[in-house]
Enzyme design. Structure first.
Site, mmCIF file in Angstrom:
data_model
loop_
_atom_site.group_PDB
_atom_site.id
_atom_site.type_symbol
_atom_site.label_atom_id
_atom_site.label_comp_id
_atom_site.label_asym_id
_atom_site.label_seq_id
_atom_site.Cartn_x
_atom_site.Cartn_y
_atom_site.Cartn_z
ATOM 1 N N GLY A 115 -38.333 7.546 -54.249
ATOM 2 C CA GLY A 115 -38.632 6.949 -55.542
ATOM 3 C C GLY A 115 -39.699 7.741 -56.265
ATOM 4 N N ALA A 119 -47.202 12.920 -55.658
ATOM 5 C CA ALA A 119 -48.302 12.865 -54.682
ATOM 6 C C ALA A 119 -49.671 12.814 -55.354
ATOM 7 C CB ALA A 119 -48.209 14.068 -53.738
ATOM 8 N N LYS A 170 -31.657 14.152 -58.315
ATOM 9 C CA LYS A 170 -32.773 14.083 -59.275
ATOM 10 C C LYS A 170 -33.626 15.342 -59.178
ATOM 11 C CE LYS A 170 -36.514 13.387 -56.582
ATOM 12 N NZ LYS A 170 -37.844 14.029 -56.691
ATOM 13 N N ASP A 223 -37.130 8.196 -60.061
ATOM 14 C CA ASP A 223 -37.748 9.438 -59.589
ATOM 15 C C ASP A 223 -37.395 10.619 -60.485
ATOM 16 O OD1 ASP A 223 -39.368 10.930 -57.986
ATOM 17 O OD2 ASP A 223 -38.056 10.923 -56.241
ATOM 18 N N SER A 233 -44.676 18.373 -60.624
ATOM 19 C CA SER A 233 -43.435 18.452 -59.855
ATOM 20 C C SER A 233 -43.016 19.895 -59.620
ATOM 21 C CB SER A 233 -42.320 17.712 -60.610
ATOM 22 O OG SER A 233 -41.046 18.130 -60.180
ATOM 23 N N ARG A 234 -42.751 20.251 -58.382
ATOM 24 C CA ARG A 234 -42.309 21.618 -58.066
ATOM 25 C C ARG A 234 -40.977 21.943 -58.731
ATOM 26 N NH1 ARG A 234 -43.627 22.192 -51.570
ATOM 27 N NH2 ARG A 234 -45.913 22.089 -51.737
ATOM 28 N N ASN A 235 -40.102 20.933 -58.818
ATOM 29 C CA ASN A 235 -38.800 21.173 -59.453
ATOM 30 C C ASN A 235 -38.962 21.449 -60.942
ATOM 31 O OD1 ASN A 235 -36.924 20.545 -57.126
ATOM 32 N ND2 ASN A 235 -38.097 18.655 -57.208
#
Length: 297
Positions: A115, A119, A170, A223, A233-235
């Site tokens: 979800g 972090a 996602k 998410d 976010s790394r993505n």
């Protein structure tokens, strides 16, 4: 009753989830990491596995089989395993729920926790949400006693396969929103891309034989919004870097999962325009601006 929780993997997400558990006086927490020096006064893994009532696997999907294999000999039959990994195993093409199902004994309780859980935000006490997905609703009765923090919502799903797929999708589609930011396409286009991405995600889950509506829950829609719009976010970062420089500094779960997803679709991605453009850009090194902006024509 005290619940003894072991985190395997002591990275950012493990420490962040720990923050959400700290207000629960019935929880005792320990960590183990294969990287020397990451955990102070680290105890032997076998001792910790025997000690734990709940083991939370905070590791990347490509390490999951190795990690579970290392704890199986000492794993108690009633210990609950929780995976936060979102990926597809390269060698087998298994989703994370399928991987756990294959490795664990039939009566071993396990689930996926997925979800909007950025972090950095959890670590700052800013809250989040998740779905605990398991075929065994009984293990959720324990899980909800752990996560009593009012700013961290945990709900239950009986569809671990759909949750596993949603978590992978996602991440992949969040790279697209990162590309949109890298190309400075603006909020209106990002809004349209968000809508189209959710439609594609639901169609893919249905095509692969699972419940499309699961995508609309925390593991999918929730998410995706958090990951696709977050500067942490790394993505998202990977997509943004690709758009701005044509390369990236660190691979993400979305990047690692994309080839396996394309393979699961038998390389037929034309029915999913955003996914197809991501395939061309990420896997086939197509020119980012020209390829992605062709979606708008």
């Amino acid at each position: 009753m005290n619940y003894k929780i072991l985190f395997i993997g002591a990275g950012n997400i493990a420490k962040a989830i720990e923050v959400t558990l700290k207000n629960n006086k019935d929880v005792v927490i320990d960590f183990w990491d294969k990287e020397d020096g990451k955990v102070d006064n680290q105890k032997p893994l076998n001792d910790l596995v025997i000690w734990a009532d709940v083991i939370i696997l905070c590791i990347n999907s490509w390490f999951m089989r190795e990690a579970i294999g290392s704890i199986l000999p000492k794993l108690k039959k009633d210990t609950i395993l929780i995976s936060v990994a979102k990926g597809i195993e390269d060698a087998t093409g298994l989703w994370m729920d399928e991987l756990l199902e294959e490795i664990l004994s039939n009566d071993q309780p396990y689930g996926l926790l997925s979800g909007p859980m950025i972090a950095k935000e959890l670590s700052e006490g800013r809250g989040g949400a998740a779905v605990y997905a398991s075929k065994d609703g009984k293990s959720y009765e324990t899980v909800k006693k752990l996560f009593i923090n009012p700013i961290f919502k945990v709900e239950y799903s009986s569809d671990p396969s759909g949750v596993a797929m949603s978590g992978v999708l996602k991440n992949i589609y969040a790279m697209g929103l990162g590309i949109a930011d890298g190309l400075d396409l603006g909020s209106n286009i990002k809004g349209w891309l968000t809508m189209q991405s959710i439609k594609e995600m639901m169609s893919i889950v249905q095509k692969l034989g699972e419940r499309a509506e699961t995508v609309l829950g925390p593991a999918g829609f929730g998410d995706f919004i958090a990951t696709g719009f977050s500067p942490y976010s790394r993505n998202h970062i990977l997509g943004q870097e690709l758009a701005q420089t044509g390369k990236f500094t660190e691979k993400s779960e979305g990047y690692s999962s994309l080839p396996a997803l394309v393979k699961k679709l038998n390389f037929k991605t034309n029915d999913f325009p955003i996914l197809h453009k991501l395939r061309l850009i990420v896997l086939e090194n197509a020119q980012v601006k020209e390829t992605f902006e062709s979606l708008l024509k």
